[in-house]
Design an enzyme around this catalytic site. Structure first.
Site, PDB file in Angstrom:
ATOM      1  N   SER A  14       0.823  -1.203   0.000  1.00 38.28           N
ATOM      2  CA  SER A  14       0.000   0.000   0.000  1.00 38.28           C
ATOM      3  C   SER A  14       0.862   1.260   0.000  1.00 38.28           C
ATOM      4  CB  SER A  14      -0.953   0.000   1.201  1.00 38.28           C
ATOM      5  OG  SER A  14      -0.258  -0.158   2.430  1.00 38.28           O
ATOM      6  N   CYS A 102     -14.429  -8.852   4.425  1.00 41.40           N
ATOM      7  CA  CYS A 102     -13.849  -7.559   4.796  1.00 41.40           C
ATOM      8  C   CYS A 102     -13.807  -6.617   3.595  1.00 41.40           C
ATOM      9  CB  CYS A 102     -12.445  -7.764   5.356  1.00 41.40           C
ATOM     10  SG  CYS A 102     -11.641  -6.230   5.891  1.00 41.40           S
ATOM     11  N   CYS A 200      -5.942 -11.490   9.957  1.00 39.00           N
ATOM     12  CA  CYS A 200      -5.405 -10.411  10.784  1.00 39.00           C
ATOM     13  C   CYS A 200      -5.819 -10.505  12.250  1.00 39.00           C
ATOM     14  CB  CYS A 200      -5.802  -9.058  10.207  1.00 39.00           C
ATOM     15  SG  CYS A 200      -7.580  -8.723  10.174  1.00 39.00           S
TER      16      CYS A 200
END
Length: 358
Positions: A14, A102, A200
């Site tokens: 990212s 998600c 996660c």
């Protein structure tokens, strides 16, 4: 100049996505998502991929790029959608795919909605995938990332045309090695940071312990049964097993046995031989035709029923009620209810849904 909010996890992908967008002339804004509070999930601070250290890494990269940086707390929606679905699916005898949930509800749901309200033209992420618009039809196409070893289009099948119109995947045309080289060349603090591999919110991989800790009660033991319903032994809770499992059953039998079916109502797990794990059809629900309109006739596709699986040739048929039937050329092993099935035509993601039966 487009205004782009970049979902920055603190990882290298990212971060380089933000770098590339800035170099392309966009006005970028970094945003880190607080998915959950570790102490609320019984995790130690700094243990998961949403730790304070990760947020700090994301902030350092944003600062180096001179970009405004925000932290959005989305823990409420994450808990009420992703974690709730994860627990309920396991309790109902299915094996969920929390990353896909998600993406649908948090990243390209709550987050995209929020940044659009704030005036963003686009939301960008570090996914290895591509979005292109078909010049002839105007329809947005979701495509695989060029780095097949990192391609994440499998987890993005739920995106709508409206979401694709406001989504950027800057890494879609790059190899992972190129991404790290770019990060190192521009002095990004996370250039050599390890990729996160686990779910996660369950970094130790013990899903059963996480579920029991979260709901506050143990998963009840029950019976292993054969195809005739005869009891073969006792299991330690239905959430501890998945379709096709052989190891860890704790049984001594003359022939190898595998998990064929989990019945949450009777709290039984049916076992049988490997030959009973193979099926030539599946049915999926909540099906999203992402890159093409819903077909009126059967279409030829290749199919994944797991992220790491090799694709298999098949014919897909749209069914009433948002469902799809897939018929494979060759039988497939351990098609697992709750997992995502994703259809492809060469580079294009045709659509996908949740497996509900075979």
């Amino acid at each position: 100049m487009s205004h782009v909010f970049v979902a920055m996890s603190g990882g290298v992908d990212s971060s380089v996505a933000a770098l590339l967008l800035q170099q392309a002339g966009h006005k970028i804004f970094g945003v880190n998502l607080r998915m959950f509070h570790n102490e609320d999930l019984g995790q130690s601070p700094g243990k998961t991929c949403c730790s304070l250290a990760d947020a700090e890494d994301a902030g350092l990269v944003a600062r180096r790029l001179g970009a405004p940086f925000y932290v959005f707390d989305v823990s409420q929606v994450f808990r009420s959608t992703v974690i709730r679905d994860f627990i309920e699916e396991y309790q109902n005898g299915r094996t969920p795919n929390p990353c896909a949930v998600c993406n649908r509800t948090v990243k390209f749901g709550a987050l995209l909605d929020r940044v659009r309200v704030l005036g963003a033209d686009y939301l960008a992420t570090g996914h290895y995938a591509r979005v292109e618009q078909d010049a002839a039809t105007g329809r947005y196409l979701l495509k695989r990332g060029l780095d097949r070893s990192k391609d994440q289009s499998y987890f993005l099948y739920m995106l709508t045309q409206e979401q694709l119109a406001h989504t950027l995947f800057p890494l879609g045309g790059l190899e992972k090695t190129q991404v790290r080289q770019l990060a190192e060349a521009h002095g990004l603090v996370n250039a050599h940071k390890h990729d996160s591999q686990d779910i996660c919110f369950v970094p130790d991989g013990d899903y059963a312990a996480f579920i029991e800790r979260t709901v506050g009660s143990p998963s009840l033991p029950g019976n292993f049964v054969d195809q005739k319903g005869q009891v073969l032994g006792h299991h330690r809770g239905i959430i501890r097993y998945t379709h096709g499992q052989h190891k860890g059953l704790g049984l001594s039998t003359s022939e190898p046995l595998y998990v064929l079916e989990k019945d949450a109502v009777s709290n039984t797990i049916r076992l049988g031989p490997d030959s009973d794990l193979w099926s030539q059809t599946l049915t999926a629900e909540q099906f999203n035709w992402v890159s093409i309109p819903e077909p009126t006739e059967p279409i030829a596709v290749t199919v994944k029923t797991r992220y790491s699986q090799r694709e298999a040739a098949a014919i897909a048929r749209s069914l009433p009620g948002g469902r799809c039937q897939v018929t494979f050329e060759e039988p497939q092993r351990a098609i697992t209810p709750g997992q995502a099935v994703v259809l492809y035509q060469e580079e294009i993601v045709v659509g996908g849904g949740t497996i509900c039966g075979s």
